[in-house]
Design a protein around this motif. Sequence first.
Motif, PDB file in Angstrom:
ATOM      1  N   ASP A  25       0.909  -1.190   0.117  1.00  0.00           N
ATOM      2  CA  ASP A  25      -0.183  -0.006   0.079  1.00  0.00           C
ATOM      3  C   ASP A  25       0.971   1.183  -0.049  1.00  0.00           C
ATOM      4  O   ASP A  25       1.345   1.707   1.078  1.00  0.00           O
ATOM      5  N   VAL A  37      -3.847   1.580   6.197  1.00  0.00           N
ATOM      6  CA  VAL A  37      -4.880   2.550   5.678  1.00  0.00           C
ATOM      7  C   VAL A  37      -6.101   1.756   5.173  1.00  0.00           C
ATOM      8  O   VAL A  37      -5.665   0.798   4.388  1.00  0.00           O
ATOM      9  N   ILE A  49       2.649   7.742   3.956  1.00  0.00           N
ATOM     10  CA  ILE A  49       2.332   8.522   5.383  1.00  0.00           C
ATOM     11  C   ILE A  49       3.357   8.071   6.446  1.00  0.00           C
ATOM     12  O   ILE A  49       3.905   9.053   7.285  1.00  0.00           O
ATOM     13  N   LYS A  97     -12.603   6.991   6.008  1.00  0.00           N
ATOM     14  CA  LYS A  97     -11.224   6.333   6.115  1.00  0.00           C
ATOM     15  C   LYS A  97     -10.846   5.896   7.402  1.00  0.00           C
ATOM     16  O   LYS A  97     -11.305   6.483   8.437  1.00  0.00           O
ATOM     17  N   LYS A 141       0.071   4.504  -0.303  1.00  0.00           N
ATOM     18  CA  LYS A 141      -0.232   5.384   0.645  1.00  0.00           C
ATOM     19  C   LYS A 141       0.113   5.426   2.095  1.00  0.00           C
ATOM     20  O   LYS A 141       0.545   6.216   2.524  1.00  0.00           O
TER      21      LYS A 141
END
Lengths: 84, 84
Positions: free
Chosen positions: A16, A39, A22, B41, A18
């Motif tokens: 992932d 996430v 982060i 989310k 994302k």
Amino acid sequence: MFKATIYVNYKPSVLDPKAEVIKKTLGRLGQTNVASVLVGKYFELTLSADSKEAAEQQVDRICDEMLANVNMESYRYDVAAVTA
Amino acid sequence: MFKATIYVNYKPSVLDPKAEVIKKTLGRLGQTNVASVLVGKYFELTLSADSKEAAEQQVDRICDEMLANVNMESYRYDVAAVTA
């Protein structure tokens, strides 16, 4: 009425980007004590059904057919009765 | 180690087209008993901290500065101790 809370996230084998971004950004901001980031998406559905079992079956179908990409994502959900 | 579960979703005053589309599509598929859909989310962070309070403070800051758009989104989180 029933309220279903559905959690969808990538299977552990799927990278992932994302979450990686982060984590790296947190590290650059000095928050190096954050060890892992996951996430995901969550959905809250309110639906009417005859029983909790019927609601769960429907939610399962909705996840399979719509909310989750079952190739790459896994999902879990809780269904609870709520007062309408 | 602490595990923070963070939920981010649009404030009620903000229209969420994604949730609307899911609700309409479910209706077209015959699942007309679904009364409401909320899409959000969620994040799971594992972090080391001296205390639960310190972890919560850090998670709060991470939400404000990074994970949530506080203009349009609200967030909530749970922090729990986990064995490393």
